[in-house]
Structures are given as structure tokens and as C-alpha cells.
Design an enzyme around this catalytic site. Structure first.
Site, PDB file in Angstrom:
ATOM      1  N   ASN A 178       0.885  -1.165   0.000  1.00 22.45           N
ATOM      2  CA  ASN A 178       0.000   0.000   0.000  1.00 22.45           C
ATOM      3  C   ASN A 178       0.920   1.210   0.000  1.00 22.45           C
ATOM      4  O   ASN A 178       1.550   1.506   1.001  1.00 22.45           O
ATOM      5  CB  ASN A 178      -0.900  -0.028   1.251  1.00 22.45           C
ATOM      6  CG  ASN A 178      -1.713   1.249   1.393  1.00 22.45           C
ATOM      7  OD1 ASN A 178      -1.766   2.075   0.469  1.00 22.45           O
ATOM      8  ND2 ASN A 178      -2.330   1.431   2.552  1.00 22.45           N
ATOM      9  N   TRP A 179       0.968   1.869  -1.157  1.00 25.80           N
ATOM     10  CA  TRP A 179       1.911   2.987  -1.286  1.00 25.80           C
ATOM     11  C   TRP A 179       1.435   4.251  -0.581  1.00 25.80           C
ATOM     12  O   TRP A 179       2.209   5.206  -0.471  1.00 25.80           O
ATOM     13  CB  TRP A 179       2.164   3.281  -2.772  1.00 25.80           C
ATOM     14  CG  TRP A 179       3.109   2.321  -3.428  1.00 25.80           C
ATOM     15  CD1 TRP A 179       3.994   1.484  -2.802  1.00 25.80           C
ATOM     16  CD2 TRP A 179       3.300   2.128  -4.835  1.00 25.80           C
ATOM     17  NE1 TRP A 179       4.720   0.788  -3.736  1.00 25.80           N
ATOM     18  CE2 TRP A 179       4.311   1.160  -4.989  1.00 25.80           C
ATOM     19  CE3 TRP A 179       2.722   2.675  -5.982  1.00 25.80           C
ATOM     20  CZ2 TRP A 179       4.751   0.735  -6.247  1.00 25.80           C
ATOM     21  CZ3 TRP A 179       3.139   2.252  -7.235  1.00 25.80           C
ATOM     22  CH2 TRP A 179       4.147   1.291  -7.362  1.00 25.80           C
ATOM     23  N   LYS A 180       0.176   4.275  -0.156  1.00 20.92           N
ATOM     24  CA  LYS A 180      -0.364   5.481   0.497  1.00 20.92           C
ATOM     25  C   LYS A 180      -0.089   6.695  -0.405  1.00 20.92           C
ATOM     26  O   LYS A 180      -0.151   6.563  -1.622  1.00 20.92           O
ATOM     27  CB  LYS A 180       0.222   5.627   1.908  1.00 20.92           C
ATOM     28  CG  LYS A 180       0.058   4.332   2.710  1.00 20.92           C
ATOM     29  CD  LYS A 180       0.338   4.451   4.176  1.00 20.92           C
ATOM     30  CE  LYS A 180       0.110   3.094   4.836  1.00 20.92           C
ATOM     31  NZ  LYS A 180       0.205   3.154   6.297  1.00 20.92           N
TER      32      LYS A 180
ATOM     33  N   HIS B 112      -9.394   1.706   4.960  1.00 20.51           N
ATOM     34  CA  HIS B 112      -8.103   1.755   5.663  1.00 20.51           C
ATOM     35  C   HIS B 112      -8.245   2.683   6.867  1.00 20.51           C
ATOM     36  O   HIS B 112      -8.969   3.676   6.822  1.00 20.51           O
ATOM     37  CB  HIS B 112      -7.013   2.266   4.709  1.00 20.51           C
ATOM     38  CG  HIS B 112      -5.642   2.113   5.285  1.00 20.51           C
ATOM     39  ND1 HIS B 112      -5.136   2.995   6.210  1.00 20.51           N
ATOM     40  CD2 HIS B 112      -4.693   1.163   5.091  1.00 20.51           C
ATOM     41  CE1 HIS B 112      -3.916   2.591   6.559  1.00 20.51           C
ATOM     42  NE2 HIS B 112      -3.631   1.484   5.896  1.00 20.51           N
TER      43      HIS B 112
ATOM     44  N   GLU C  78      -6.461   4.940   7.959  1.00 24.90           N
ATOM     45  CA  GLU C  78      -6.162   6.358   7.675  1.00 24.90           C
ATOM     46  C   GLU C  78      -7.350   7.039   7.008  1.00 24.90           C
ATOM     47  O   GLU C  78      -7.600   8.226   7.235  1.00 24.90           O
ATOM     48  CB  GLU C  78      -4.886   6.447   6.819  1.00 24.90           C
ATOM     49  CG  GLU C  78      -3.656   6.089   7.656  1.00 24.90           C
ATOM     50  CD  GLU C  78      -2.512   5.444   6.898  1.00 24.90           C
ATOM     51  OE1 GLU C  78      -2.489   5.504   5.651  1.00 24.90           O
ATOM     52  OE2 GLU C  78      -1.627   4.867   7.560  1.00 24.90           O
TER      53      GLU C  78
ATOM     54  N   GLU D  32      -5.586  -4.715  10.348  1.00 23.22           N
ATOM     55  CA  GLU D  32      -4.489  -3.771  10.563  1.00 23.22           C
ATOM     56  C   GLU D  32      -4.701  -3.062  11.900  1.00 23.22           C
ATOM     57  O   GLU D  32      -5.398  -2.034  11.948  1.00 23.22           O
ATOM     58  CB  GLU D  32      -4.465  -2.729   9.433  1.00 23.22           C
ATOM     59  CG  GLU D  32      -4.197  -3.331   8.073  1.00 23.22           C
ATOM     60  CD  GLU D  32      -3.504  -2.330   7.148  1.00 23.22           C
ATOM     61  OE1 GLU D  32      -2.491  -2.717   6.561  1.00 23.22           O
ATOM     62  OE2 GLU D  32      -3.951  -1.180   7.044  1.00 23.22           O
TER      63      GLU D  32
ATOM     64  N   GLY E 218       2.836   1.865  10.898  1.00 22.95           N
ATOM     65  CA  GLY E 218       3.859   2.900  10.813  1.00 22.95           C
ATOM     66  C   GLY E 218       4.593   3.142  12.120  1.00 22.95           C
ATOM     67  O   GLY E 218       5.318   4.121  12.254  1.00 22.95           O
TER      68      GLY E 218
ATOM     69  N   SER F  29       3.420  -2.645  10.180  1.00 28.51           N
ATOM     70  CA  SER F  29       4.861  -2.832  10.382  1.00 28.51           C
ATOM     71  C   SER F  29       5.348  -4.210   9.933  1.00 28.51           C
ATOM     72  O   SER F  29       6.208  -4.811  10.579  1.00 28.51           O
ATOM     73  CB  SER F  29       5.249  -2.560  11.838  1.00 28.51           C
ATOM     74  OG  SER F  29       4.995  -1.204  12.164  1.00 28.51           O
TER      75      SER F  29
ATOM     76  N   GLY G  63       2.969  -1.291   4.207  1.00 30.32           N
ATOM     77  CA  GLY G  63       3.121   0.136   3.943  1.00 30.32           C
ATOM     78  C   GLY G  63       4.565   0.494   3.672  1.00 30.32           C
ATOM     79  O   GLY G  63       5.083   0.324   2.566  1.00 30.32           O
ATOM     80  N   GLY G  64       5.253   0.965   4.695  1.00 29.89           N
ATOM     81  CA  GLY G  64       6.618   1.479   4.540  1.00 29.89           C
ATOM     82  C   GLY G  64       7.568   0.553   3.798  1.00 29.89           C
ATOM     83  O   GLY G  64       8.333   1.006   2.936  1.00 29.89           O
TER      84      GLY G  64
HETATM   85  P1  13P Z   1       3.216   0.043   7.675  1.00 24.88           P
HETATM   86  O1  13P Z   1       3.639  -1.247   7.026  1.00 24.88           O
HETATM   87  O2  13P Z   1       4.026   1.215   7.244  1.00 24.88           O
HETATM   88  O3  13P Z   1       3.079  -0.110   9.159  1.00 24.88           O
HETATM   89  O4  13P Z   1       1.727   0.353   7.120  1.00 24.88           O
HETATM   90  C1  13P Z   1       0.771  -0.627   7.201  1.00 24.88           C
HETATM   91  C2  13P Z   1      -0.423  -0.210   6.423  1.00 24.88           C
HETATM   92  O5  13P Z   1      -1.128   0.713   6.804  1.00 24.88           O
HETATM   93  C3  13P Z   1      -0.712  -0.904   5.161  1.00 24.88           C
HETATM   94  O6  13P Z   1      -1.965  -0.592   4.675  1.00 24.88           O
END
Ligand code: 13P
Length: 250
Positions: free
Chosen positions: A10-12, A96, A98, A168, A174, A214, A235-236
Site C-alpha cells: 500500500n503505497w499510500k 483503511h 487512515e 491492521e 507505521g 509494520s 506500507g513502509g
Molecule cells: P506500515 O507497514 O508502514 O506499518 O503500514 C501498514 C499499512 O497501513 C498498510 O496498509
């Protein structure tokens, strides 16, 4: 029941079209031998078309990170499922944390977006997760159950064949704080049982439940080897081809 692991980045709000192309061209050779798993990337709307074109001919799936539930209309700034589908993308991340936290997505909206995603023939990846305060109060399972029920309210078993869920925990996103494999497995078992109550045992056994929060190259295998963890939403660690490929090749 064998569920094919679904490993999604997920590149956000990262990556332009050209950056997406560069990433995918670098990723392709790194994951070309990955068998028995699906590889997916959730791209920003502005990079969907470029990403889908770059991924063509490979087995990498491209998806969006959100849609609006109306088919079209005066909804400035929004995109529809059909618009995402027309880029060549095949899935969409919905609800999500966020989106829920910063953009007001409620369970009711997620349910409407889920129906719109299926109407547009997109695979829905529906996200759920409790906050740290909810976990510490002992409310995690109650919260997850309500989120699941509300977010899937528009779904019938006949339409649930492609459903993917993602657990999640908000406190793990994050933060570098991953749920332990035991914590995640326990929640996944719970979510599968709750899904069975809503949609039947057959759908529950088929539904892939991803873990996100994470996920890194050094913890991916432990999580993904749990029997009810059917993939990852990353994510990251999905922003660099190398680290994402290491997770894909867990
Ligand atoms: P991280 O892997 O950066 O914790 O993010 C997880 C996420 O929100 C994937 O959708």
C-alpha cells in the site's frame, strides 16, 4: 482449504506515475520466481494507469486505495470504481484506518463502497483494526466485530467470492510495533468465525485475511506461516522494490 497468499503493498500518498513505473520495472525480475502467491500494489489514483501499464504481462496486480460509492456525478475530487477499473487496475483497498481517521470513512460508507467496488468488478480489500486504547480497554474483539458487521452490511454470500479482509491494528501501523504472530493469528481466527456468522462457513474458509502493520522482511515469514494469516498489507516496506520483494519471497 488452501488460500493463496496475497502480498500487497500500500503505497499510500507516495509515488508519481514515473516513480511507479520505475518501481514496477525493478520489482518484476525480483518476484518472477514467486510461485503460489499473488503480488499486488495499491497505487495513488494519479499513478494507477501508469502502474497498470507497467505491470501488464506480469502477474503483479494493481489496485486503488479508495473509491467513492456513486457511479458518477458532481463529486469533486472523487473517483468511481468504473474509473479505477478502466485504468487496468483490478482491486481496491477500502476502509483503511487512515481513511477512517482522517477522511471520515465510516462502516456505513465502507459498506457502500464495497458494493460499488463489486459492481465495478474490483476485488475489495476491506480493512479493519482496533486502536491502542480499544485494545488496552479489552475492547478489541468487540470493536472488530462491529467494524466487520458494519463494513460488510451490503454483502451477500453470492457476491462475496472475491472478498479479501485485512486486519491492521492501528497501533501497529507505521510504528514499527508489529502484532506478535500469536496476537495476529488469534484475531484472524476470530474474524474468520465472525465472517462465517455473516456469510457462511464456506465463504469464511475461502476469504483471505491479510495482516498489516509494520510488516518487514525480517518478520514477514513468521506472520505469514500462521495458518489463518493469508497475506500481508505492507506500507513502509513496500516503498522499495528490494524490501517488498523480500516480503513477497518470504
Ligand atoms: P506500515 O507497514 O508502514 O506499518 O503500514 C501498514 C499499512 O497501513 C498498510 O496498509
Amino acid at each position: 482449504m488452501t488460500r493463496i497468499p496475497f502480498i500487497a503493498g500500500n503505497w499510500k500518498m507516495f509515488k508519481t506515475g514515473p516513480e511507479a513505473i520505475e518501481f514496477i520495472n525493478a520489482l518484476k525480475p525480483l518476484v518472477k520466481d514467486a510461485r503460489g502467491r499473488e503480488v499486488a500494489l495499491g497505487a495513488p489514483a494519479t499513478a494507477l494507469q501508469a502502474a497498470a501499464e507497467a505491470a501488464r504481462g506480469s502477474s503483479i496486480l494493481i489496485g486503488a486505495q479508495n473509491i467513492y460509492f456513486e457511479k458518477e456525478g458532481a463529486y469533486t475530487g472523487e473517483i468511481s470504481g468504473a474509473m479505477v477499473q478502466a485504468t487496468g487496475a483490478s482491486f481496491v483497498i477500502l476502509g483503511h484506518s487512515e481513511r477512517r481517521q482522517f477522511f471520515g470513512d465510516t462502516n456505513e460508507w465502507v459498506a457502500r463502497k464495497l458494493a460499488a467496488a463489486l459492481d465495478a468488478k474490483l476485488i475489495p480489500v476491506v480493512c479493519l483494526g482496533e486502536s491502542l486504547a480499544e485494545r488496552e480497554k479489552g475492547d478489541a474483539f468487540k470493536v472488530l466485530s462491529a467494524q466487520l458487521q458494519g463494513s460488510l452490511a451490503s454483502l451477500t454470500p453470492a457476491r462475496a467470492g472475491t472478498l479479501i479482509l485485512a486486519y491492521e491494528p492501528v497501533w501497529a501501523i507505521g510504528t514499527g510495533k508489529t502484532a506478535t504472530k500469536e496476537q495476529a493469528q488469534e484475531v484472524h481466527v476470530f474474524l474468520r468465525a465472525e465472517t462465517a456468522k455473516l456469510l457462511g462457513e464456506d465463504i469464511a474458509q475461502k476469504t483471505r485475511i491479510l495482516y498489516g502493520g509494520s510488516v518487514k522482511p525480517d518478520n514477514a515469514a513468521a506472520l505469514l506461516n500462521e495458518p489463518d494469516i493469508d497475506g500481508a498489507l505492507v506500507g513502509g516496506a513496500a516503498l522499495k522494490p528490494d524490501s517488498f520483494a523480500q516480503i513477497v519471497n518470504f
